[in-house]
Motif scaffolding. Structure first.
Motif, PDB file in Angstrom:
ATOM      1  N   THR A   1       0.657  -1.195  -0.070  1.00 16.26           N
ATOM      2  CA  THR A   1       0.025   0.122   0.011  1.00 16.26           C
ATOM      3  C   THR A   1       0.491   1.408  -0.140  1.00 16.26           C
ATOM      4  O   THR A   1       1.796   1.409   0.758  1.00 16.26           O
ATOM      5  CB  THR A   1      -0.939   0.108   1.202  1.00 16.26           C
ATOM      6  N   ILE A   2       0.585   2.064  -0.891  1.00 21.74           N
ATOM      7  CA  ILE A   2       1.246   3.402  -0.879  1.00 21.74           C
ATOM      8  C   ILE A   2       0.094   4.463  -0.182  1.00 21.74           C
ATOM      9  O   ILE A   2      -0.825   4.579  -0.603  1.00 21.74           O
ATOM     10  CB  ILE A   2       1.475   3.963  -2.227  1.00 21.74           C
ATOM     11  N   ILE A   3       0.623   5.007   0.956  1.00 18.44           N
ATOM     12  CA  ILE A   3      -0.291   5.998   1.750  1.00 18.44           C
ATOM     13  C   ILE A   3      -0.505   7.301   0.941  1.00 18.44           C
ATOM     14  O   ILE A   3       0.403   7.780   0.492  1.00 18.44           O
ATOM     15  CB  ILE A   3       0.486   6.308   2.867  1.00 18.44           C
ATOM     16  N   ASN A   4      -1.778   7.425   0.620  1.00 15.26           N
ATOM     17  CA  ASN A   4      -2.099   8.479  -0.282  1.00 15.26           C
ATOM     18  C   ASN A   4      -2.938   9.309   0.582  1.00 15.26           C
ATOM     19  O   ASN A   4      -4.041   9.437   0.692  1.00 15.26           O
ATOM     20  CB  ASN A   4      -3.204   7.854  -1.307  1.00 15.26           C
TER      21      ASN A   4
ATOM     22  N   GLU B   1       1.282  -4.589  -8.222  1.00 15.32           N
ATOM     23  CA  GLU B   1       0.171  -3.781  -8.293  1.00 15.32           C
ATOM     24  C   GLU B   1      -0.175  -3.042  -6.804  1.00 15.32           C
ATOM     25  O   GLU B   1      -0.877  -3.823  -6.212  1.00 15.32           O
ATOM     26  CB  GLU B   1      -1.240  -4.419  -8.754  1.00 15.32           C
ATOM     27  N   PRO B   2       0.411  -1.777  -6.476  1.00 18.46           N
ATOM     28  CA  PRO B   2       0.063  -1.304  -5.314  1.00 18.46           C
ATOM     29  C   PRO B   2      -1.425  -0.711  -5.352  1.00 18.46           C
ATOM     30  O   PRO B   2      -2.013  -0.405  -6.057  1.00 18.46           O
ATOM     31  CB  PRO B   2       1.196  -0.119  -5.253  1.00 18.46           C
TER      32      PRO B   2
ATOM     33  N   ARG C   1      -2.928  -1.168   7.687  1.00 23.18           N
ATOM     34  CA  ARG C   1      -2.542  -2.096   8.768  1.00 23.18           C
ATOM     35  C   ARG C   1      -2.378  -3.504   8.182  1.00 23.18           C
ATOM     36  O   ARG C   1      -1.586  -4.161   8.733  1.00 23.18           O
ATOM     37  CB  ARG C   1      -3.518  -2.019   9.962  1.00 23.18           C
ATOM     38  N   SER C   2      -3.232  -3.742   7.113  1.00 28.70           N
ATOM     39  CA  SER C   2      -3.412  -5.264   6.739  1.00 28.70           C
ATOM     40  C   SER C   2      -2.171  -5.328   5.684  1.00 28.70           C
ATOM     41  O   SER C   2      -2.346  -6.373   4.946  1.00 28.70           O
ATOM     42  CB  SER C   2      -4.738  -5.467   6.277  1.00 28.70           C
ATOM     43  N   SER C   3      -1.559  -4.457   5.363  1.00 24.75           N
ATOM     44  CA  SER C   3      -0.683  -4.639   4.030  1.00 24.75           C
ATOM     45  C   SER C   3       0.708  -5.424   4.526  1.00 24.75           C
ATOM     46  O   SER C   3       1.169  -5.259   5.681  1.00 24.75           O
ATOM     47  CB  SER C   3      -0.323  -3.062   3.454  1.00 24.75           C
ATOM     48  N   ASP C   4       1.325  -5.872   3.451  1.00 20.90           N
ATOM     49  CA  ASP C   4       2.446  -6.720   3.770  1.00 20.90           C
ATOM     50  C   ASP C   4       3.725  -5.527   3.696  1.00 20.90           C
ATOM     51  O   ASP C   4       4.520  -5.824   4.577  1.00 20.90           O
ATOM     52  CB  ASP C   4       2.892  -7.697   2.524  1.00 20.90           C
ATOM     53  N   LEU C   5       3.439  -4.468   2.897  1.00 15.96           N
ATOM     54  CA  LEU C   5       4.638  -3.402   2.823  1.00 15.96           C
ATOM     55  C   LEU C   5       3.871  -2.141   2.577  1.00 15.96           C
ATOM     56  O   LEU C   5       2.772  -2.200   2.071  1.00 15.96           O
ATOM     57  CB  LEU C   5       5.531  -3.739   1.495  1.00 15.96           C
ATOM     58  N   VAL C   6       4.412  -1.178   3.206  1.00 17.33           N
ATOM     59  CA  VAL C   6       3.751   0.128   3.121  1.00 17.33           C
ATOM     60  C   VAL C   6       4.870   1.141   2.749  1.00 17.33           C
ATOM     61  O   VAL C   6       5.963   1.070   3.002  1.00 17.33           O
ATOM     62  CB  VAL C   6       3.359   0.618   4.717  1.00 17.33           C
ATOM     63  N   VAL C   7       4.358   2.033   1.703  1.00 15.83           N
ATOM     64  CA  VAL C   7       5.173   3.028   1.147  1.00 15.83           C
ATOM     65  C   VAL C   7       4.631   4.342   1.563  1.00 15.83           C
ATOM     66  O   VAL C   7       3.541   4.547   1.470  1.00 15.83           O
ATOM     67  CB  VAL C   7       5.483   2.907  -0.131  1.00 15.83           C
TER      68      VAL C   7
ATOM     69  N   LEU D   1       8.577   2.013   4.088  1.00 15.52           N
ATOM     70  CA  LEU D   1       9.528   2.945   3.266  1.00 15.52           C
ATOM     71  C   LEU D   1       9.131   4.397   3.057  1.00 15.52           C
ATOM     72  O   LEU D   1       8.041   4.548   2.618  1.00 15.52           O
ATOM     73  CB  LEU D   1       9.657   2.142   1.937  1.00 15.52           C
ATOM     74  N   GLY D   2       9.693   5.131   3.619  1.00 19.25           N
ATOM     75  CA  GLY D   2       9.505   6.706   3.852  1.00 19.25           C
ATOM     76  C   GLY D   2      10.271   7.251   2.545  1.00 19.25           C
ATOM     77  O   GLY D   2      11.467   6.932   2.601  1.00 19.25           O
ATOM     78  N   VAL D   3       9.781   8.179   1.611  1.00 21.77           N
ATOM     79  CA  VAL D   3      10.388   8.675   0.695  1.00 21.77           C
ATOM     80  C   VAL D   3      10.573  10.127   0.768  1.00 21.77           C
ATOM     81  O   VAL D   3       9.182  10.819   1.001  1.00 21.77           O
ATOM     82  CB  VAL D   3      10.068   8.309  -0.635  1.00 21.77           C
ATOM     83  N   CYS D   4      11.556  10.769   0.775  1.00 20.52           N
ATOM     84  CA  CYS D   4      11.781  12.295   0.678  1.00 20.52           C
ATOM     85  C   CYS D   4      11.075  12.954   1.836  1.00 20.52           C
ATOM     86  O   CYS D   4      11.573  12.750   2.953  1.00 20.52           O
ATOM     87  CB  CYS D   4      11.193  12.685  -0.762  1.00 20.52           C
ATOM     88  N   LEU D   5       9.909  13.594   1.742  1.00 19.45           N
ATOM     89  CA  LEU D   5       9.434  14.270   2.641  1.00 19.45           C
ATOM     90  C   LEU D   5       8.487  13.185   3.520  1.00 19.45           C
ATOM     91  O   LEU D   5       8.603  13.415   4.909  1.00 19.45           O
ATOM     92  CB  LEU D   5       8.214  15.082   2.208  1.00 19.45           C
TER      93      LEU D   5
END
Lengths: 241, 193
Positions: B4-7, B26-27, B37-43, B74-78
């Motif tokens: 999941t990509i936090i949007n 396919e994110p 919370r239920s994702s395997d990976l979070v961006v 995984l946090g990117v930039c900001l």
């Protein structure tokens, strides 16, 4: 890359590209060959064509893994949002910012100054660098250095300077104004206009404090291959990727 | 696998999504707490202003959820900057995952934003062995600290990336960093339990 109605214009002459007019294939070609960044300039005049640009940006963002800037006809926060939201990394403004300088401020407030590139086209007239708008067709009374400073104060995070005197001549970048520009603003500068051979890249990086150099036709016509250019710069101790 | 990509309305999620699609994943884009919370990976991406982004996180309760996540994040930039204790940008408090790390603005003597391709040095953790230049575009930075797993000089060293247990933060944009960026995203995908 100049784009009209979703197609790359200006002659492009590559072997091995199925459709040389397709900006997405070209973008992919350049990114796989070592380009560090791409700039797309939309020269479409119609509203219909503008929609095509958003679609193109989306396709490019799907395909490539390097940053890219989109410019041409962006005159509102909404225009910029549509492009950024579809994967553009930066927005470049030129004539629309001359007509309405607060656009720079609005864009940088909304998206951050790292997203806002101020593109300036200028020509040396009577010992002054005078800014032109509308793709170089209309002379303004703005001075290059003053306008660049104002743009940065308003929130531009990068300057893309094209010397109209050098553009298309293949005689090298405009060293003198680039040198001065890099002294008077504190944001990254992209040099544009005049590149004809690899030595010109070396020259602009050695003699001015610019951060990047842009070229179009020498790449489009295969006169300079990016991997060879990078090797040349590395052997000349210029720090590049 | 569910990624999941936090949007949460801050920035360019399309490029991040595309980068994972190129790797065959396919994110999901979401700001729904249960979904995340239920994702395997979070961006956790982010472009823009720290103050605005923090208030957007608070609105949806993400400020409480993110530090509590147990899966790889995984946090990117900001996104990375907001995982720190605080940021000088808008003088905001961050999520304090990277405890005591204070994000600062680059010295005005320098060209700001710091933009372009730079080498990463002293790499360890998930970035171990990688040395190729990656793409940066930022005006604020995290100093070197106990969580630093890669350094970049501009001209003094700052944290190009940090890691703490399941949390990774990259100041640069792996989704825009060519082949080495792809390698980093692949390594992140391989963290899935």
């Amino acid at each position: 890359m100049d784009i009209k109605d979703g197609r790359t214009v200006k002659g492009i002459n590559f072997e091995g590209l199925i459709d040389a007019g397709d900006p997405v294939s070209l973008a992919k070609y350049y990114s796989e060959n070592g380009a560090d960044e791409l700039v797309f300039l939309d020269i479409t005049a119609t509203l219909e064509g503008r929609k095509t640009m958003v679609e193109m940006v989306r396709k490019v963002a799907r395909e490539i893994n390097i940053p890219f800037t989109v410019g041409g006809g962006i005159s509102s926060v909404e225009d910029a949002f549509n492009l950024l939201n579809n994967g553009a990394d930066k927005i470049s403004v030129n004539s629309s910012a001359i007509k309405n300088p607060s656009l720079i401020k609005d864009l940088s407030n909304r998206f951050g100054n790292q997203c806002v590139v101020l593109a300036i086209d200028a020509k040396f007239i009577d010992a002054k660098w005078i800014v032109f708008q509308a793709g170089g067709r209309i002379q303004t009374d703005l001075d290059l250095f003053e306008w660049a400073k104002e743009g940065v104060n308003l929130g531009a995070g990068e300057i893309l300077f094209t010397s109209m005197d050098n553009d298309g001549t293949k005689s090298g970048f405009a060293i003198d104004p680039l040198y001065k520009l890099a002294k008077c603003v504190n944001v990254p500068i992209i040099a544009s206009g005049g590149c004809g051979k690899v030595e010109h890249f070396k020259e602009v990086f050695e003699q001015t404090n610019v951060d990047a150099a842009l070229a179009a036709s020498v790449f489009h016509f295969g006169e300079i291959e990016i991997p060879a250019l990078k090797n040349y710069l590395k052997t000349n101790n210029i720090d590049i990727r | 696998m569910k990624l999941t990509i936090i949007n949460y309305g801050a920035g360019n999620v399309f490029s991040v999504k595309s980068a994972f699609q190129r790797l065959g994943i396919e994110p999901t884009l979401s700001n729904d707490l249960n979904e995340i919370r239920s994702s395997d990976l979070v961006v956790f991406p982010g472009v823009g202003h720290a103050e605005t982004a923090m208030s957007q996180l608070k609105e949806s309760g993400l400020d409480l959820l993110i530090p509590d996540l147990k899966q790889p994040v995984l946090g990117v930039c900001l996104g990375m900057q907001m995982m720190c204790e605080s940021s000088e940008e808008g003088d905001v408090k961050g999520l304090n995952i990277f405890e005591s790390v204070r994000v600062k603005r680059f010295d005005d003597e320098l060209k700001v934003p710091h933009m372009g391709w730079n080498e990463i040095l002293e790499t360890k953790g998930i970035l171990n062995g990688l040395i190729d230049p990656v793409y940066f575009i930022h005006s604020y930075f995290a100093p070197i600290n106990e969580y630093t797993i890669a350094e970049t000089n501009y001209p003094t060293a700052f944290s190009a990336a940090m890691e703490k247990v399941n949390f990774i933060g990259c100041q640069f944009h792996p989704e825009k960093s060519g082949e080495v960026g792809e390698e980093i995203l692949k390594r992140f995908l391989s963290l899935r339990k």
